[in-house]
Design a protein around this motif. Structure first.
Motif, PDB file in Angstrom:
ATOM      1  N   UNK A  24       0.815  -1.213   0.000  1.00 16.57           N
ATOM      2  CA  UNK A  24       0.000   0.000   0.000  1.00 16.57           C
ATOM      3  C   UNK A  24       0.849   1.263   0.000  1.00 16.57           C
ATOM      4  N   UNK A  25       2.049   1.180   0.557  1.00 19.30           N
ATOM      5  CA  UNK A  25       2.930   2.352   0.586  1.00 19.30           C
ATOM      6  C   UNK A  25       3.808   2.457  -0.652  1.00 19.30           C
ATOM      7  N   UNK A  26       3.724   1.481  -1.536  1.00 22.08           N
ATOM      8  CA  UNK A  26       4.466   1.562  -2.787  1.00 22.08           C
ATOM      9  C   UNK A  26       5.957   1.355  -2.650  1.00 22.08           C
ATOM     10  N   UNK A  27       6.390   0.579  -1.642  1.00 17.87           N
ATOM     11  CA  UNK A  27       7.823   0.332  -1.503  1.00 17.87           C
ATOM     12  C   UNK A  27       8.285  -0.641  -2.581  1.00 17.87           C
ATOM     13  N   UNK A  28       9.592  -0.638  -2.829  1.00 20.19           N
ATOM     14  CA  UNK A  28      10.165  -1.509  -3.849  1.00 20.19           C
ATOM     15  C   UNK A  28      10.555  -2.852  -3.242  1.00 20.19           C
ATOM     16  N   UNK A  29      10.448  -3.908  -4.037  1.00 21.91           N
ATOM     17  CA  UNK A  29      10.884  -5.246  -3.638  1.00 21.91           C
ATOM     18  C   UNK A  29      10.265  -5.639  -2.296  1.00 21.91           C
TER      19      UNK A  29
END
Length: 257
Positions: A24-29
């Motif tokens: 939901x926070x759009x972090x990578x990997x």
């Protein structure tokens, strides 16, 4: 054996079930549920001033506590599901999963799940704190990876004060101090890239395939690996690893032709 195999396939599904908060926070990997439980189990092994029996108990609780998510997914408050309904779904999932196993093993795993949920034992309290600490440690890692300090500040604001046990509080204090000071720790190098480089530069016997000077190769490889990590002035959020690797190998082959 059929039940055991099905159970293990569900355990494998935990490796493909991503942690919802990070998605939901759009972090990578984004890490998986299995990633999270594994490091908690390692943390349990490292607990100081805890008996060996309690360490083993904590490791078992860590490896079981989110296993139901391999069936129902990582449900959060953003899914609009009340905690009671979340617990009901997870309990039903655990009943099914443990029914696939020999009765004594199934009873133990279901008992561990309930012990963690009830939070009435010292070990369950410790593992709950490890759950929070691992989440905050992961948040710190994501901030470092994406070179975006305080990117996940809301996770720290909402959870850091929930840690209750003295042992984990001390670990958390170290993490918060490291984070507030800008962090003196560098994340380990990407071992996947090192493995990929080894496969293209050496044969199965470990013989180097090219005439490129080894000292120059080390420098070039290090530059390649570090180039995938954003520096403070970078405006891009991702690096195409395959493209970088292809260019590196092409460059090396051209120099040897």
């Amino acid at each position: 054996m059929d039940g055991l195999l099905e159970f293990l396939l569900y355990v494998g599904q935990a490796k493909r079930t991503f942690r919802t908060g990070w998605v939901l926070r759009g972090v990578e990997r984004v890490e998986s549920v299995a990633d999270h439980m594994y490091r908690m189990a390692v943390m349990s092994l490292l607990l100081p001033t805890v008996s060996e029996e309690s360490k083993v108990r904590c490791m078992k609780l860590s490896l079981v506590h989110d296993l139901a998510e391999s069936v129902v997914g990582d449900l959060t408050e953003y899914d609009g599901i009340p905690k009671t309904e979340k617990h009901r779904r997870e309990s039903e999932a655990m009943l099914y999963l443990t029914s696939l196993l020999p009765a004594d093993v199934g009873r133990e795993i279901f008992s561990l799940f309930n012990e963690y949920s009830d939070q009435k034992t010292n070990e369950a309290n410790l593992v709950k704190d490890l759950d929070i600490f691992d989440m905050l440690l992961q948040a710190y890692e994501y901030e470092k990876i994406q070179c975006d300090e305080k990117f996940l500040e809301d996770f720290f604001q909402g959870s850091a004060n929930k840690v209750k046990t003295n042992i984990v509080q001390k670990w958390l204090e170290q993490l918060l101090k490291c984070r507030s000071s800008g962090g003196q720790f560098q994340l380990p190098a990407d071992s996947n890239l090192n493995t990929m480089l080894k496969r293209v530069l050496y044969d199965e016997q470990g013989t180097f395939l090219y005439k490129y000077p080894s000292s120059d190769l080390r420098e070039k490889s290090n530059n390649f690996i570090s180039s995938k990590t954003k520096n403070e002035n970078s405006t891009t959020s991702t690096v195409d690893t395959n493209e970088l690797l292809t260019n590196l190998v092409k460059d090396i082959k051209d120099l040897n032709s």
